[in-house]
Motif scaffolding. Structure first.
Motif, mmCIF file in Angstrom:
data_model
loop_
_atom_site.group_PDB
_atom_site.id
_atom_site.type_symbol
_atom_site.label_atom_id
_atom_site.label_comp_id
_atom_site.label_asym_id
_atom_site.label_seq_id
_atom_site.Cartn_x
_atom_site.Cartn_y
_atom_site.Cartn_z
ATOM 1 N N UNK A 129 0.832 -1.208 0.000
ATOM 2 C CA UNK A 129 0.000 0.000 0.000
ATOM 3 C C UNK A 129 0.861 1.250 0.000
ATOM 4 N N UNK A 130 1.931 1.209 0.787
ATOM 5 C CA UNK A 130 2.841 2.356 0.842
ATOM 6 C C UNK A 130 3.525 2.583 -0.504
ATOM 7 N N UNK A 131 3.939 1.503 -1.142
ATOM 8 C CA UNK A 131 4.591 1.622 -2.453
ATOM 9 C C UNK A 131 3.630 2.206 -3.481
ATOM 10 N N UNK A 132 2.384 1.716 -3.474
ATOM 11 C CA UNK A 132 1.382 2.211 -4.424
ATOM 12 C C UNK A 132 1.077 3.689 -4.171
ATOM 13 N N UNK A 133 0.940 4.069 -2.905
ATOM 14 C CA UNK A 133 0.656 5.471 -2.570
ATOM 15 C C UNK A 133 1.802 6.381 -3.003
ATOM 16 N N UNK A 134 3.037 5.939 -2.774
ATOM 17 C CA UNK A 134 4.192 6.745 -3.179
ATOM 18 C C UNK A 134 4.243 6.893 -4.699
ATOM 19 N N UNK A 135 3.924 5.806 -5.405
ATOM 20 C CA UNK A 135 3.928 5.858 -6.866
ATOM 21 C C UNK A 135 2.857 6.809 -7.386
ATOM 22 N N UNK A 136 1.677 6.770 -6.776
ATOM 23 C CA UNK A 136 0.602 7.674 -7.190
ATOM 24 C C UNK A 136 0.953 9.126 -6.894
ATOM 25 N N UNK A 137 1.575 9.370 -5.756
ATOM 26 C CA UNK A 137 1.964 10.738 -5.399
ATOM 27 C C UNK A 137 3.010 11.270 -6.374
ATOM 28 N N UNK A 138 3.966 10.421 -6.729
ATOM 29 C CA UNK A 138 4.990 10.826 -7.693
ATOM 30 C C UNK A 138 4.364 11.120 -9.053
ATOM 31 N N UNK A 139 3.455 10.256 -9.480
ATOM 32 C CA UNK A 139 2.773 10.462 -10.754
ATOM 33 C C UNK A 139 1.966 11.757 -10.737
ATOM 34 N N UNK A 140 1.330 12.046 -9.616
ATOM 35 C CA UNK A 140 0.532 13.264 -9.496
ATOM 36 C C UNK A 140 1.412 14.509 -9.581
ATOM 37 N N UNK A 141 2.565 14.484 -8.926
ATOM 38 C CA UNK A 141 3.471 15.638 -8.970
ATOM 39 C C UNK A 141 4.007 15.856 -10.375
ATOM 40 N N UNK A 142 4.363 14.766 -11.040
ATOM 41 C CA UNK A 142 4.872 14.878 -12.407
ATOM 42 C C UNK A 142 3.786 15.384 -13.359
ATOM 43 N N UNK A 143 2.572 14.897 -13.165
ATOM 44 C CA UNK A 143 1.468 15.332 -14.013
ATOM 45 C C UNK A 143 1.170 16.814 -13.792
ATOM 46 N N UNK A 144 1.319 17.280 -12.571
ATOM 47 C CA UNK A 144 1.098 18.693 -12.278
ATOM 48 C C UNK A 144 2.125 19.564 -13.000
ATOM 49 N N UNK A 145 3.375 19.107 -13.041
ATOM 50 C CA UNK A 145 4.414 19.838 -13.777
ATOM 51 C C UNK A 145 4.074 19.875 -15.262
#
Length: 206
Positions: free
Chosen positions: A47-63
């Motif tokens: 769950x932690x790995x998935x959450x971190x991956x989603x957060x990273x994807x969200x930050x990159x998508x925001x850029x």
């Protein structure tokens, strides 16, 4: 050394429990026990790995979205902020970092004078091309299918915004040239407008 009978029993039980358990439980039972014990731990880690991956994807998508939204406004504060985060969020992607460095290098170069329209337009075209390449590389990382031509020719900015920005640059540059002594302030004498009077002049009194 005196050893009590109760202590002997305790030691015997401690040593015998693993042996008894090994004989009693089959291999399948051991796997089930491990699954019961380790299952919650593995679930938390995943769950932690998935959450971190989603957060990273969200930050990159925001850029990516910010650069797309401001790709015709390179001096916009959001554009600058997104550029400064690329080195953090895409540090492991060589192509993105290379395109980012090339674009930053171009931004650090002075544009030709606005009065030199051909050179000025060519410099802006090169800058737009480098930004397009950067956005395209980021889109590939995010699995977003978009053509470079769409990035380059897309985006809408009212002509009034462009005109205001251009006029402000001209005014700032002209004022700066005057304040730094690179351009003089032209002062011309006021010449009174000569009026053609159809009547003869008033005779002078002797």
């Amino acid at each position: 050394m005196n050893v009590s009978f109760s202590n002997i029993i305790k030691v015997t039980l401690v040593l015998a429990i693993p042996v008894i358990a090994t004989l009693y439980f089959a291999a399948e039972d051991w796997f089930n026990m491990l699954a019961i014990l380790l299952g919650p731990v593995i679930a938390v880690i995943m769950t932690r790995i998935i959450d971190d991956s989603r957060a990273e994807q969200s930050r990159r998508l925001d850029i990516f979205r910010t650069l797309m939204r401001t790709r015709k406004m390179p001096i916009h504060v959001d554009h600058v902020g997104a550029l400064n985060l690329i080195e953090v969020e895409f540090i492991e992607n060589k192509k993105v970092i290379t395109a980012w460095k090339e674009y930053l290098k171009n931004l650090g170069e002075d544009l030709p004078a606005i009065e030199q329209k051909d050179k000025y337009d060519a410099a802006l075209k090169k800058r737009d091309s480098l930004l397009t390449k950067l956005i395209s590389e980021i889109a590939k990382i995010l699995n977003i299918r978009i053509e470079q031509l769409d990035i380059l020719e897309g985006n809408y900015i009212p002509q009034g915004w462009h005109d205001d920005d251009l006029e402000q640059r001209i005014v700032r540059r002209s004022l700066l040239n005057i304040l730094t002594g690179r351009a003089p302030i032209l002062i011309r004498p006021d010449q009174a407008t000569k009026i053609n009077n159809p009547y003869p002049p008033v005779p002078a009194n002797d």
